[in-house]
Design an enzyme around this catalytic site. Structure first.
Site, PDB file in Angstrom:
ATOM      1  N   SER A  57       0.838  -1.197   0.000  1.00 32.69           N
ATOM      2  CA  SER A  57       0.000   0.000   0.000  1.00 32.69           C
ATOM      3  C   SER A  57       0.878   1.253   0.000  1.00 32.69           C
ATOM      4  O   SER A  57       1.689   1.431  -0.910  1.00 32.69           O
ATOM      5  CB  SER A  57      -0.965  -0.034   1.190  1.00 32.69           C
TER       6      SER A  57
ATOM      7  N   HIS B 171      -8.138   1.354  -0.978  1.00 32.63           N
ATOM      8  CA  HIS B 171      -8.033   0.402  -2.089  1.00 32.63           C
ATOM      9  C   HIS B 171      -9.401  -0.146  -2.505  1.00 32.63           C
ATOM     10  O   HIS B 171      -9.538  -1.314  -2.843  1.00 32.63           O
ATOM     11  CB  HIS B 171      -7.048  -0.726  -1.745  1.00 32.63           C
TER      12      HIS B 171
END
Length: 305
Positions: free
Chosen positions: A86, A190
């Site tokens: 991430s 996300h």
């Protein structure tokens, strides 16, 4: 072959930066970064409480700064592969030379602010599912309206969605899932909930001139090695609203012949997954400067020549 990886949100804990700032030159370096992005990184890394550093606008640049600082403390490392989970992808992009450190921090500051704004639109969050079979878990999540936002491998999937959807998951776990653990993040990252942040990050990214990676860079999007700097930057932008496929990253590490993995500060999460998913690969997590010697030993044994 050595892999250098950087963790994502949820890895931070109150005061975790304190011992790192005691290293020679570290405080000055962090002060310069703080001035560049308009955020007091030293304060948030040493004195702020858990709620303060849960704020995604704070957590993201703080994690990238910690990763860069701890890697620099190793005194030089030549990994065969770099990757990040991430927001850790920004740390990895700096490791690979795609962006310089200040540019990476400025861009991630924009990312954090934009994602915080997107998260404020609807109360959302993320929860880790421990155990279970992805072929059973993923359809169950989709039935509840949740997104498998992080597919981490070793039996771990992170679900993201509204707080109501996550509460429904707590009450109705997929078959085989042992526990559902709420993560210390401030939104459904996300997922489609982050779409407004993508446009803002894209605008900021247009001002940058990325370089080609000097080290093999593995992308969260699909676990592929990306060799073009502009493509790395485009993936950093788009990944905000797309699932993290860490499982595919680890498959790539294995295919490339990984023998060791170092996770920069605040390490622990990715090495824990690697111990289960990459048997035989030596690991070190940089949690405090006390871990540097073990990491240096690993580098001497496994780093690229």
């Amino acid at each position: 072959m050595l892999v250098l990886v950087a963790p994502g949100q949820g890895a931070q804990t109150p005061g975790f930066l304190t011992p790192w700032l005691e290293l020679p030159g570290a405080a000055d370096r962090v002060a310069a970064w703080s001035d560049a992005i308009g955020l007091d990184l030293a304060h948030y890394g040493t004195k702020a409480d858990a709620d303060d550093i849960r704020d995604t606008a704070v957590a993201q640049p703080l994690l990238v700064a910690a990763g860069l600082l701890s890697a620099a403390a190793l005194g030089g490392v030549s990994p065969g592969v770099v990757a990040g989970h991430s927001v850790g992808e920004f740390t990895a992009a700096a490791f690979a030379g795609v962006l310089d450190e200040t540019a990476a921090l400025r861009l991630v500051r924009t990312r954090g602010l934009a994602m915080a704004e997107a998260a404020a639109i609807t109360p959302t969050g993320m929860s880790a599912l421990l155990g279970g079979d992805p072929e059973v878990t993923v359809p169950h999540l989709e039935k509840l309206g949740l997104t498998p936002a992080n597919v981490n491998g070793a039996g771990q999937i992170v679900a993201a969605g509204t707080l109501e959807q996550l509460a429904a998951l707590e009450a109705d776990k997929p078959e085989g899932v042992r526990r559902v653990v709420a993560l210390k993040v401030a939104g459904a990252f996300h997922t489609h909930h982050m779409a407004p942040a993508v446009a803002k990050l894209d605008e900021a990214a247009k001002e940058l001139s990325p370089a080609a990676p000097a080290t093999r860079y593995v992308s969260n999007k699909d676990g592929q090695v990306v060799t073009d700097g502009a493509e790395v930057l485009a993936r950093l932008v788009g990944q905000v609203a797309n699932p993290v496929r860490w499982d595919l990253c680890m498959e790539t590490f294995q295919a490339l012949g990984a023998t060791a993995l170092i996770e920069v500060c605040p390490g622990g999460t990715l090495t824990g997954i690697a111990k289960r998913a990459l048997p035989g690969v030596a690991t070190v997590a940089l949690k405090t400067p006390a871990d540097l010697d073990a990491a240096r030993t690993l580098i001497a044994e496994h780093a690229a020549v």
